[in-house]
Scaffold this active site. Structure first.
Site, PDB file in Angstrom:
ATOM      1  N   LYS A  25       0.882  -1.124   0.006  1.00 35.47           N
ATOM      2  CA  LYS A  25       0.048   0.100   0.049  1.00 35.47           C
ATOM      3  C   LYS A  25       0.645   1.232  -0.196  1.00 35.47           C
ATOM      4  CE  LYS A  25       0.695   1.022   4.483  1.00 35.47           C
ATOM      5  NZ  LYS A  25       1.420   2.356   5.128  1.00 35.47           N
ATOM      6  N   ASP A 151      -2.489  -1.406  10.784  1.00 36.51           N
ATOM      7  CA  ASP A 151      -2.677  -1.475   9.174  1.00 36.51           C
ATOM      8  C   ASP A 151      -3.374  -2.554   8.655  1.00 36.51           C
ATOM      9  OD1 ASP A 151      -1.799   0.998   8.614  1.00 36.51           O
ATOM     10  OD2 ASP A 151       0.226   0.202   7.989  1.00 36.51           O
TER      11      ASP A 151
HETATM   12  O1  C5P Z   1      -0.118  -1.128  15.364  1.00 34.29           O
HETATM   13  P1  C5P Z   1       1.273  -1.209  15.025  1.00 34.29           P
HETATM   14  O2  C5P Z   1       1.988  -2.568  15.694  1.00 34.29           O
HETATM   15  O3  C5P Z   1       1.531  -1.406  13.575  1.00 34.29           O
HETATM   16  O4  C5P Z   1       2.160  -0.051  15.409  1.00 34.29           O
HETATM   17  C1  C5P Z   1       3.518   0.015  15.632  1.00 34.29           C
HETATM   18  C2  C5P Z   1       3.850   1.240  16.689  1.00 34.29           C
HETATM   19  O5  C5P Z   1       3.554   2.429  15.771  1.00 34.29           O
HETATM   20  C3  C5P Z   1       3.060   1.189  17.935  1.00 34.29           C
HETATM   21  O6  C5P Z   1       3.614   0.683  18.845  1.00 34.29           O
HETATM   22  C4  C5P Z   1       2.878   2.649  18.091  1.00 34.29           C
HETATM   23  O7  C5P Z   1       4.288   3.138  18.631  1.00 34.29           O
HETATM   24  C5  C5P Z   1       2.963   3.571  16.813  1.00 34.29           C
HETATM   25  N1  C5P Z   1       1.689   3.738  16.384  1.00 34.29           N
HETATM   26  C6  C5P Z   1       0.864   4.730  16.836  1.00 34.29           C
HETATM   27  N2  C5P Z   1      -0.177   5.236  16.399  1.00 34.29           N
HETATM   28  C7  C5P Z   1      -0.897   4.332  15.549  1.00 34.29           C
HETATM   29  C8  C5P Z   1      -0.257   3.545  14.688  1.00 34.29           C
HETATM   30  C9  C5P Z   1       1.040   3.087  15.316  1.00 34.29           C
HETATM   31  O8  C5P Z   1       1.618   5.525  17.610  1.00 34.29           O
HETATM   32  N3  C5P Z   1      -1.951   4.831  15.005  1.00 34.29           N
END
Ligand code: C5P
Length: 302
Positions: A25, A151
């Protein structure tokens, strides 16, 4: 649904096997609207799937074990891989006693902001739902997807969406034509958590007018308007962490495509091109002086 369109069932003498294509994406718009009580950032982001795909081959087994192999030795195929975690989560949630043999062929650069790991996880959820014959609804799968990463749910939905919340609230949006991109991948990736930390809570109270512009331009297939309104709040933070992103962005900006931007939390940049010919010309033109270890790829939307 971008995943179910790309899942092929294969009946074998030992049961059902599945081949799944997991697309990458790009984010055309990304704004952070402050930090939430759970520590995540509240997002408004427009995401578009592109035809650069990882491939997963999945088959069930009776041992109950999850066995994952990956064609790229640099990438862990252990319990920290999102595909492995997707399989384990699905077993825990459903009590399914079966195992799975999963082969992952990586084509999407990782730590790039292209969503490769999330897409792989979504494809694994959808594929295992088939081979384990779990009969889970799209809504149930989306719930599990959100537990795996912000995501992941997008990839269970339409090829283009406006996402809110952490990114897991997915609203499909209209796309009026095929768009062409040139992807430029620096030799170093970026960690999503690091980029959000560097952002240090910067953002906006509300999404700006570029969000409406991007959605309208997407729907109308207006590449110039889309190019003028690209926005990614994470880009400057990523540039501070990785000056090469800034340098490449400046150069990409100078080649005269409709627009350019970093995708997600980086480090991959994309140029939005007016057509396939322009994408090919941009690739040729950009090759000279490309830092060693960088890669380029052309990709279109579905
Ligand atoms: O959800 P995911 O594991 O992909 O996110 C990785 C990191 O990115 C999270 O631990 C967080 O620190 C940050 N993040 C965030 N806000 C979001 C998505 C991700 O702060 N909306």
């Amino acid at each position: 649904n971008v995943i179910s369109m790309r899942i092929r069932r294969i009946d074998t003498p030992t049961g059902v096997a599945v081949k799944a294509l997991a697309p990458a994406k790009v984010n055309l718009y990304l704004e952070t609207l402050g930090k939430r009580p759970d520590g995540y950032h509240e997002l408004r982001t427009v995401i578009l799937a592109i035809e650069l795909c990882d491939e997963l081959d999945l088959a069930g087994n009776e041992t109950g074990e999850i066995r994952l192999t990956c064609d790229r030795p640099e990438l862990s195929a252990g319990p920290d891989n999102l595909v492995f975690r997707a399989a384990r989560l699905l077993k825990e949630k459903t009590g399914c006693p079966l195992g799975a043999d999963i082969r992952l062929a990586k084509r999407i650069p990782w730590s790039a902001g292209l969503g490769g790991g999330s897409s792989d996880a979504a494809a694994a959820l959808a594929g295992l739902n088939e081979i384990w014959q779990l009969g889970l609804s799209a809504g149930k799968l989306a719930g599990f997807a959100a537990e795996l990463g912000s995501d992941v749910p997008f990839f269970l939905h339409a090829p283009a969406a406006l996402c809110a919340g952490r990114g897991e609230e997915v609203r499909p949006v209209k796309v009026g034509r095929t768009f062409d991109f040139l992807l430029v991948m620096p030799p170093v990736g970026l960690n999503t958590g690091d980029v959000y930390r560097e952002l240090a809570g910067q953002g906006s109270a509300e999404p700006d007018r570029r969000l409406d512009e991007v959605l309208a331009a997407l729907a109308e297939g207006d590449v110039e308007r889309l190019g003028r309104n690209l926005h990614n709040r994470l880009q400057e933070a990523a540039m501070r962490l990785c000056p090469l992103v800034a340098e490449l962005h400046q150069r990409l900006n100078g080649i005269g495509t409709a627009g350019c931007l970093m995708s997600g939390s980086g480090s991959c940049l994309f140029a939005l091109c007016r057509n396939r010919t322009e994408a090919a010309q941009a690739e040729d033109g950009f090759r000279r002086g490309l830092p060693p270890g960088s890669e380029m790829a052309q990709a279109r939307t579905f």
